[in-house]
Write a protein that holds these residues in place. Structure first.
Motif, PDB file in Angstrom:
ATOM      1  N   LYS A  24      79.567  75.441  28.519  1.00  0.00           N
ATOM      2  CA  LYS A  24      78.207  74.507  27.958  1.00  0.00           C
ATOM      3  C   LYS A  24      78.477  74.724  26.565  1.00  0.00           C
ATOM      4  CE  LYS A  24      73.315  74.344  27.398  1.00  0.00           C
ATOM      5  NZ  LYS A  24      72.041  75.240  27.596  1.00  0.00           N
ATOM      6  N   ARG A  25      78.910  75.719  25.807  1.00  0.00           N
ATOM      7  CA  ARG A  25      79.446  75.931  24.577  1.00  0.00           C
ATOM      8  C   ARG A  25      80.158  75.100  23.947  1.00  0.00           C
ATOM      9  NH1 ARG A  25      77.618  75.675  19.875  1.00  0.00           N
ATOM     10  NH2 ARG A  25      78.851  77.011  18.448  1.00  0.00           N
ATOM     11  N   GLU A  26      81.318  74.896  24.822  1.00  0.00           N
ATOM     12  CA  GLU A  26      82.480  74.058  24.461  1.00  0.00           C
ATOM     13  C   GLU A  26      82.335  72.721  24.365  1.00  0.00           C
ATOM     14  OE1 GLU A  26      85.479  74.854  23.308  1.00  0.00           O
ATOM     15  OE2 GLU A  26      84.976  77.013  23.359  1.00  0.00           O
ATOM     16  N   ARG A  27      81.294  72.317  25.198  1.00  0.00           N
ATOM     17  CA  ARG A  27      80.935  70.979  25.318  1.00  0.00           C
ATOM     18  C   ARG A  27      79.898  70.697  24.256  1.00  0.00           C
ATOM     19  NH1 ARG A  27      80.255  72.002  30.888  1.00  0.00           N
ATOM     20  NH2 ARG A  27      77.993  72.293  30.758  1.00  0.00           N
ATOM     21  N   GLU A  28      79.034  71.742  23.820  1.00  0.00           N
ATOM     22  CA  GLU A  28      78.295  71.309  22.583  1.00  0.00           C
ATOM     23  C   GLU A  28      79.246  71.260  21.366  1.00  0.00           C
ATOM     24  OE1 GLU A  28      75.615  74.950  22.620  1.00  0.00           O
ATOM     25  OE2 GLU A  28      74.517  74.193  24.056  1.00  0.00           O
ATOM     26  N   LYS A  29      80.133  72.314  21.332  1.00  0.00           N
ATOM     27  CA  LYS A  29      80.836  71.883  19.957  1.00  0.00           C
ATOM     28  C   LYS A  29      81.759  70.728  19.955  1.00  0.00           C
ATOM     29  CE  LYS A  29      82.455  76.853  19.490  1.00  0.00           C
ATOM     30  NZ  LYS A  29      83.488  77.716  19.586  1.00  0.00           N
ATOM     31  N   MET A  30      82.063  70.231  20.921  1.00  0.00           N
ATOM     32  CA  MET A  30      82.729  68.765  21.009  1.00  0.00           C
ATOM     33  C   MET A  30      81.650  68.031  20.832  1.00  0.00           C
ATOM     34  SD  MET A  30      85.586  67.100  21.261  1.00  0.00           S
ATOM     35  CE  MET A  30      86.474  68.673  21.913  1.00  0.00           C
ATOM     36  N   ALA A  31      80.499  68.027  21.099  1.00  0.00           N
ATOM     37  CA  ALA A  31      79.626  66.835  20.750  1.00  0.00           C
ATOM     38  C   ALA A  31      79.450  66.895  19.161  1.00  0.00           C
ATOM     39  CB  ALA A  31      78.148  67.198  21.301  1.00  0.00           C
ATOM     40  N   LEU A  32      79.247  68.076  18.711  1.00  0.00           N
ATOM     41  CA  LEU A  32      79.092  68.094  17.149  1.00  0.00           C
ATOM     42  C   LEU A  32      80.337  67.759  16.349  1.00  0.00           C
ATOM     43  CD1 LEU A  32      77.900  71.861  16.658  1.00  0.00           C
ATOM     44  CD2 LEU A  32      76.570  69.850  16.535  1.00  0.00           C
TER      45      LEU A  32
END
Length: 158
Positions: A24-32
């Protein structure tokens, strides 16, 4: 017995597929990072050398994300400016909690944004060709919007 073997193989394949998926954290970083790309910000995973309070030693902060905005034309006779969210004895305070290697004028809006994100941003470098903002990607879309505003404001320095 055959059904048990088929179930076991199916579960092992599903486990392998789930292991490959980003967290989930990696997906959030990619969205940023994708939001930053929409603002024409170049994103790079890098490290930055940070001076200590007395500017005697530098420590390498690794695994930070650098957001870069490039100038259309490289400036001549422009001295590099470095900003840090902590005191370095020979640097001048530009706003609450931020110190710069050279004095320069900072707008009130930009100063408020820097003060707001004091804990998030690691360093900012203003060079003749670009402005780089280093941070640990802790935050949401509003932090990227504020980072874009800071980068645009610092691009105006001459």
């Amino acid at each position: 017995m055959t059904a048990l073997i088929v179930v076991f193989i199916t579960l092992s394949l599903m486990g392998s597929a789930l292991w490959i998926m980003p967290s989930k954290r990696e997906r959030e970083k990619m969205a940023l990072r994708m939001l930053a790309r929409k603002h024409n910000i170049t994103v790079q995973l890098t490290s930055v050398d940070l001076p200590d309070k007395w500017d005697k030693m530098t420590t390498k902060e690794s695994n930070v994300c650098a957001y870069h905005k490039y100038r259309e034309k490289t400036l001549k006779d422009f001295a590099e400016i470095k900003l840090y969210p902590y005191e370095v004895w020979k640097y001048e305070s530009i706003c609450k909690g931020w110190f710069a290697s050279q004095p320069f004028a900072l707008s009130e809006e930009t100063a408020k944004l820097l003060e707001k994100h004091h804990e998030v941003f690691v360093a900012i470098e203003v060079t003749p060709s670009n402005v780089s903002l280093f941070w640990r990607e802790k935050g949401d879309d509003s932090v990227v919007e504020d980072a874009n505003a800071i980068l645009n404001a610092l691009l105006q320095l001459r």
